[in-house]
Design a protein around this motif. Structure first.
Motif, PDB file in Angstrom:
ATOM      1  N   CYS A  17       0.838  -1.213   0.000  1.00  0.00           N
ATOM      2  CA  CYS A  17       0.000   0.000   0.000  1.00  0.00           C
ATOM      3  C   CYS A  17       0.867   1.255   0.000  1.00  0.00           C
ATOM      4  CB  CYS A  17      -0.922  -0.008   1.213  1.00  0.00           C
ATOM      5  SG  CYS A  17      -2.046  -1.420   1.246  1.00  0.00           S
ATOM      6  N   PHE A  18       1.904   1.241   0.809  1.00  0.00           N
ATOM      7  CA  PHE A  18       2.810   2.388   0.908  1.00  0.00           C
ATOM      8  C   PHE A  18       3.442   2.694  -0.446  1.00  0.00           C
ATOM      9  CE2 PHE A  18       6.943   4.326   1.839  1.00  0.00           C
ATOM     10  CZ  PHE A  18       6.573   5.356   2.697  1.00  0.00           C
ATOM     11  N   ASP A  19       3.960   1.666  -1.108  1.00  0.00           N
ATOM     12  CA  ASP A  19       4.610   1.890  -2.398  1.00  0.00           C
ATOM     13  C   ASP A  19       3.612   2.310  -3.475  1.00  0.00           C
ATOM     14  OD1 ASP A  19       7.135   1.467  -1.389  1.00  0.00           O
ATOM     15  OD2 ASP A  19       7.250  -0.627  -2.055  1.00  0.00           O
ATOM     16  N   LEU A  20       2.425   1.741  -3.478  1.00  0.00           N
ATOM     17  CA  LEU A  20       1.427   2.155  -4.469  1.00  0.00           C
ATOM     18  C   LEU A  20       1.004   3.608  -4.260  1.00  0.00           C
ATOM     19  CD1 LEU A  20      -0.749  -1.060  -4.689  1.00  0.00           C
ATOM     20  CD2 LEU A  20       0.654  -0.082  -6.525  1.00  0.00           C
ATOM     21  N   ALA A  21       0.951   4.056  -3.022  1.00  0.00           N
ATOM     22  CA  ALA A  21       0.582   5.450  -2.749  1.00  0.00           C
ATOM     23  C   ALA A  21       1.663   6.412  -3.234  1.00  0.00           C
ATOM     24  CB  ALA A  21       0.335   5.652  -1.253  1.00  0.00           C
ATOM     25  N   ARG A  22       2.920   5.947  -3.344  1.00  0.00           N
ATOM     26  CA  ARG A  22       4.015   6.782  -3.839  1.00  0.00           C
ATOM     27  C   ARG A  22       4.254   6.621  -5.341  1.00  0.00           C
ATOM     28  NH1 ARG A  22       9.159   5.773  -2.013  1.00  0.00           N
ATOM     29  NH2 ARG A  22       8.696   3.576  -1.744  1.00  0.00           N
ATOM     30  N   THR A  43       9.033  11.599 -12.809  1.00  0.00           N
ATOM     31  CA  THR A  43       7.885  11.470 -13.714  1.00  0.00           C
ATOM     32  C   THR A  43       7.388  10.037 -13.866  1.00  0.00           C
ATOM     33  OG1 THR A  43       9.335  11.375 -15.641  1.00  0.00           O
ATOM     34  CG2 THR A  43       8.471  13.554 -15.014  1.00  0.00           C
ATOM     35  N   ASP A  44       8.066   9.076 -13.237  1.00  0.00           N
ATOM     36  CA  ASP A  44       7.572   7.704 -13.218  1.00  0.00           C
ATOM     37  C   ASP A  44       8.220   6.966 -12.055  1.00  0.00           C
ATOM     38  OD1 ASP A  44      10.143   7.204 -14.122  1.00  0.00           O
ATOM     39  OD2 ASP A  44       9.539   6.587 -16.117  1.00  0.00           O
ATOM     40  N   GLY A  45       7.725   5.770 -11.798  1.00  0.00           N
ATOM     41  CA  GLY A  45       8.259   4.989 -10.679  1.00  0.00           C
ATOM     42  C   GLY A  45       7.786   5.511  -9.331  1.00  0.00           C
ATOM     43  N   LEU A  46       8.583   5.268  -8.299  1.00  0.00           N
ATOM     44  CA  LEU A  46       8.232   5.674  -6.934  1.00  0.00           C
ATOM     45  C   LEU A  46       8.935   6.972  -6.580  1.00  0.00           C
ATOM     46  CD1 LEU A  46       8.500   2.260  -5.040  1.00  0.00           C
ATOM     47  CD2 LEU A  46       6.476   3.326  -6.055  1.00  0.00           C
TER      48      LEU A  46
END
Length: 152
Positions: A17-22, A43-46
């Motif tokens: 969840c943490f990584d998807l939110a970032r 502009t992409d990734g985390l």
């Protein structure tokens, strides 16, 4: 200043969840209806601590840009992004994550203030609070769906 508080219950590990939110990519996907895209910075990734992203999208029929910066980050627990340039007088969005059994509680504390003093406060209460709440709820639903699909 106006505060929006949301709590989303997600059946997935807190790290997911943490990584998807970032995720810049998931943010773009969740805001397709506004034509929002990342045009500068990360502009992409985390996105990570002290990194910025400039978003460009169409809101209320007007193309706008906003640059935000990750000002605090504690892995898998919380992060905060703040507007450094854009349409608001101030904007601060704190994201917190708490693992409870098989679920993650993802909480948003979204504080903002429009410019123009009394007129801005009127617009915030009449229009912006509802509009921004809907955007955050849509985004949180995308995060929930992606996390739960990923957690299977």
């Amino acid at each position: 200043m106006t505060l929006i508080k949301l709590i989303t219950k997600i059946k997935a590990p807190v790290q997911v969840c943490f990584d998807l939110a970032r995720s810049i990519d998931l943010h773009k996907q969740s805001m397709q209806h506004t034509g929002e895209k990342a045009v500068a910075g990360t502009t992409d990734g985390l996105i990570g601590l002290d990194e910025t992203v400039t978003w460009q999208g169409r809101h209320f029929g007007i193309t706008m840009q906003m640059t935000s910066k990750i000002t605090e980050l504690r892995y898998a627990t919380s992060f905060t992004d703040e507007q450094v340039k854009g349409p608001f007088k101030t904007l601060k969005h704190q994201h917190t994550f708490q693992q409870i059994g098989d679920y993650t509680l993802m909480s948003d504390y979204f504080e903002f203030e429009s410019p123009l003093g009394v007129l801005g406060r009127f617009v915030d209460s009449l229009l912006m609070r509802g509009y921004l709440s809907r955007l955050l709820l849509m985004r949180n639903e995308e995060i929930r769906a992606a996390a739960e699909a990923n957690a299977i």
